[in-house]
Design a protein around this motif. Sequence first.
Motif, PDB file in Angstrom:
ATOM      1  N   SER A 184       0.244  13.725 -41.230  1.00 20.75           N
ATOM      2  CA  SER A 184       0.092  12.539 -40.387  1.00 20.75           C
ATOM      3  C   SER A 184       1.314  12.305 -39.505  1.00 20.75           C
ATOM      4  O   SER A 184       1.247  11.532 -38.537  1.00 20.75           O
ATOM      5  N   ARG A 192       6.104  16.218 -33.583  1.00 18.71           N
ATOM      6  CA  ARG A 192       4.747  16.095 -33.050  1.00 18.71           C
ATOM      7  C   ARG A 192       4.062  17.451 -32.977  1.00 18.71           C
ATOM      8  O   ARG A 192       2.857  17.574 -33.235  1.00 18.71           O
ATOM      9  N   SER A 251       0.671   9.053 -31.005  1.00 23.65           N
ATOM     10  CA  SER A 251       0.297   7.707 -30.594  1.00 23.65           C
ATOM     11  C   SER A 251       1.241   7.179 -29.523  1.00 23.65           C
ATOM     12  O   SER A 251       2.419   7.538 -29.473  1.00 23.65           O
ATOM     13  N   ASN A 273       0.454  13.094 -35.970  1.00 22.84           N
ATOM     14  CA  ASN A 273      -0.291  12.050 -35.275  1.00 22.84           C
ATOM     15  C   ASN A 273       0.545  10.806 -35.000  1.00 22.84           C
ATOM     16  O   ASN A 273       0.281  10.080 -34.036  1.00 22.84           O
TER      17      ASN A 273
END
Length: 469
Positions: free
Chosen positions: A453, A441, A460, A456
């Motif tokens: 990505s 992360r 989440s 991300n």
Amino acid sequence: MTPPPTTSFPSALVIGAGQAGGPLAGALAKAGWQVTLIEREYVGGTCVNEGCTPTKAMIASGQAAHMARSSQALGVSAGQVNVDLGQIVDRVQGIVRDFRQGSEAGIKKAGVNLIYGQARFSGVREVEITADGGKQTLSADYVFINAGARPRWPELPGLDDVGAMTSKDILLLRELPTHLLILGGGYISLEFAQLYARLGSRVTVIEQAGRLIEREDPDVMAALQEVLEGEGVSFVLGAEALGIEKVGSEIKLRAKQHGQEQTLSGSHLLVATGRVPNTDHLNVGATGAALDQYGFIVVDDHLLAAEQVYALGDIKGGPAFTHISYDDYRIVRDALLHGQQRKVNERLVPYTLFTDPQLGRVGLDRQQAQKLGRSTRVYTLPMSSVARAIETDATAGLMRAVVDDASDQLLGATVLGMEGGEVMSALQLAMMGQLTATTLRNAVLAHPTLSESINNLFVSGPEVLTGRA
């Protein structure tokens, strides 16, 4: 029988020149072993001749046609798209020949005695070879079986009489089907379904299960099905095939779905209902090795099937992937030449379905995590939230990671999206390096890449799974 070896090095018979047999034969020969490699048809195995190499080369043509037709969404008009299937097949088979010849040259250069013929065991580590009407018998200190698998041909009334094709046959088809029926809804089926829809055929997939590929997460396969349906592929799910016949130029397939019979008509039929091992003509029992209920050779964690008899690749069952076959070779090579013992159950098993979007998988998915019996976190990120995907108009699919709640270690990854196999491989490397979800992360990754990505994904909010479903 051949006389016993006169050198201090062992002798070896390798049956099958696939992605384990060819490299292993070469490695043993370079180490001084006396090696004979017996191949029934072509060097390179399924991958080079009728699997990975030709199918992915054809998929590139389908991708080009699709991009040309859909480029208007990006403000580019390509005009009328024409597909020459004969030219595609010529290009693909040229690549296959180059790969095959390169593999054969490497094997011979290593000092391997390459014999083309059908092998059959006549005793323990003794093989009878039939070729060009003649026979010879060879024996060796070690035997390695890498004879692979072939498309399964189901027992279905009329199937033998309608000119149906396997995944091998369709690669040589030079006329574009008007309507391609595909029996079976597995991985091979889906790649061919999208390919021929993009080349211009009408395509219908008939699958006995109620949904596509039940070993994958339901929402992942639902998302992929939606993409394929958007490109014109039709699916008849929960349908049992009853019989097939040829009426004029059309193939008629009778099926029962939800208790009701229906007849599907097409110009061509592809049978993609799984694969079976090539053990039926080998007489494997003569070696002391055993077969399981499906005909695969039973091996231990080190790929040993009987005393000094090994089975590698698809013929031993388990994951039927080229990279697994090649790793089987490395396990046996390292054990025999370098004294390094490694077990097959110690490796991760990644794979990629080469539809568009690709489906990359390694380790556990959500439905498997539910059965673990311990707390896990499941992170899911839609590709519509990935900057690179938005910029390239490739927002279909999702990314998913399963994380052990106690250790923060990755237990698996699923990526359905643009270059999903590549992004999955990045997550696999993180698993191999025991990087935590927190580390991923916070990693500084180049913008705007697909791999970025991953940041991300772990931002989440996760779904927390506890206990068994």
